[in-house]
Design a protein around this motif. Structure first.
Motif, short mmCIF file in Angstrom:
data_model
loop_
_atom_site.label_atom_id
_atom_site.label_comp_id
_atom_site.label_asym_id
_atom_site.label_seq_id
_atom_site.Cartn_x
_atom_site.Cartn_y
_atom_site.Cartn_z
N ILE A 15 0.84 -1.21 0.00
CA ILE A 15 0.00 0.00 0.00
C ILE A 15 0.87 1.26 0.00
N PHE A 16 1.94 1.26 0.82
CA PHE A 16 2.82 2.43 0.86
C PHE A 16 3.57 2.59 -0.47
N LEU A 61 -6.25 7.34 -6.95
CA LEU A 61 -6.13 6.54 -5.74
C LEU A 61 -4.72 6.63 -5.14
N MET A 62 -3.72 6.69 -6.01
CA MET A 62 -2.35 6.79 -5.51
C MET A 62 -2.12 8.13 -4.81
N ILE A 221 -12.76 10.57 -2.86
CA ILE A 221 -13.01 9.83 -4.09
C ILE A 221 -14.27 8.97 -3.95
N ILE A 222 -14.45 8.35 -2.77
CA ILE A 222 -15.68 7.58 -2.53
C ILE A 222 -16.89 8.49 -2.61
N PHE A 237 -16.11 1.58 -5.43
CA PHE A 237 -15.65 0.25 -4.99
C PHE A 237 -14.16 0.23 -4.71
N PHE A 238 -13.33 0.72 -5.65
CA PHE A 238 -11.89 0.59 -5.49
C PHE A 238 -11.32 1.42 -4.34
N PRO A 239 -11.70 2.70 -4.18
CA PRO A 239 -11.20 3.42 -3.00
C PRO A 239 -11.74 2.83 -1.69
N GLY A 240 -12.98 2.33 -1.72
CA GLY A 240 -13.53 1.70 -0.52
C GLY A 240 -12.80 0.42 -0.18
N PHE A 241 -12.45 -0.33 -1.20
CA PHE A 241 -11.71 -1.58 -0.99
C PHE A 241 -10.33 -1.33 -0.43
#
Length: 241
Positions: A15-16, A61-62, A221-222, A237-241
Motif C-alpha cells: 500500500i505504501f 487513488l495513488m 473519491i468515494i 468500490f476501489f477506494p472503498g476496498f
C-alpha cells in the motif's frame, strides 16, 4: 498462523509503495480532465476506469492515498504519544494526579468520538493539518487508559519502589524502565489508531466536511463516486476496498 504477520506486513508495504513510489512511474494523471474518457470502466488504458471528469482513477487513488496515509499515521502517532504521556503520568504519580486524569478521560469519553469530530470540524476550515490536529485530540483516550493500567502494575513493582525511595531521577525511571515495558502496547495501539484515523478522515470527507477538492483522499473519491454508483460502480468500490 505464523504466516499471517508476514502477509499483513506485505500488504502494508504494498500500500505504501502504491501511494508513494508507483506515482513516479505511472504515466496517467490524477488531475488532467479528458472529456472523451468520462466514466470509462476499467480497461488496459485505464486500469481502474475514469471518473465523471475523465480523470484516471488509478492515479487518483495513488495521490489520494498519500493524503489518507499521512493523516492516518501522523494522527495516530500524535494521539498515541499524548495517550502514552498521560497514561504514564497517571500510573507513576497516582493519587490526585490519577484522579484528575481519570476525570478528563471520562469527560472526553462522554461524547461519541465521531460526533466530537463533527463538532470541532464545524468551527474550523478543514485541511490536512487541521484534520490531523482534530483527530489527534479525539483519539488519545484509549491509549491513555491502557497505559495507565499497565503503569500502575509497573509502579507497584518492588524495583520501581526501590528506585523511587533512592531518589533516582524521575525521567530516568520512565525512559529506562517504563518505556521498554510499555512499548508493545504503544505499537499495537498505534497500529489500530492509524486505521481508525483513516476511517475518521474518510467519513468526514465522505460527508463533505473533510478534505475538499482539488485536494483528494480516499474518502473524497468515494464521495465523488456515490452519485453515479448505479452506472459507475468502480468509482466507489476501489477506494472503498
Amino acid at each position: 498462523m505464523k504466516k499471517f504477520p508476514f502477509l499483513s506486513t506485505f500488504i502494508l508495504v504494498l500500500i505504501f509503495l502504491f501511494c508513494f513510489v508507483f506515482p513516479s512511474f505511472y504515466t496517467g494523471s490524477a488531475y488532467d480532465l479528458n472529456p472523451s474518457a468520462i466514466l470509462l470502466p476499467p480497461s488496459l488504458e485505464h486500469f481502474l476506469g475514469t471518473d465523471r471528469l475523465g480523470r484516471d482513477l488509478f492515479a487518483r487513488l495513488m495521490i489520494g492515498g498519500q493524503v489518507s496515509l499521512i493523516i492516518g499515521v501522523l494522527s495516530a502517532l500524535i494521539s498515541s504519544l499524548v495517550g502514552l504521556m498521560i497514561g504514564i503520568s497517571a500510573g507513576f504519580f497516582q493519587k490526585n494526579v490519577d484522579k484528575f486524569i481519570i476525570i478528563v478521560i471520562d469527560l472526553f469519553l462522554t461524547f461519541p468520538t465521531f460526533f466530537l469530530l463533527l463538532a470541532l470540524i464545524s468551527y474550523m476550515s478543514a485541511s490536512v493539518w487541521v484534520l490531523i490536529f482534530i483527530i489527534s485530540i479525539t483519539g488519545w483516550m484509549g491509549m491513555a487508559r491502557m497505559i495507565r493500567s499497565e503503569s500502575f502494575a509497573i509502579s507497584n513493582a518492588p524495583f520501581i519502589k526501590i528506585l523511587k525511595l533512592s531518589n533516582v531521577n524521575m525521567l530516568k525511571i520512565i525512559f529506562k524502565y517504563f518505556a521498554p515495558l510499555l512499548a508493545p502496547i504503544f505499537f499495537i495501539s498505534f497500529t489500530f489508531g492509524v486505521s481508525g484515523a483513516i476511517l475518521a478522515e474518510s467519513g468526514l470527507s465522505f460527508l463533505g466536511i473533510g478534505i475538499t477538492p482539488p485536494q483528494m483522499s480516499w474518502g473524497v473519491i468515494i464521495s465523488e463516486g456515490k452519485e453515479v454508483i448505479d452506472i459507475a460502480w468502480w468509482l466507489s468500490f476501489f477506494p472503498g476496498f
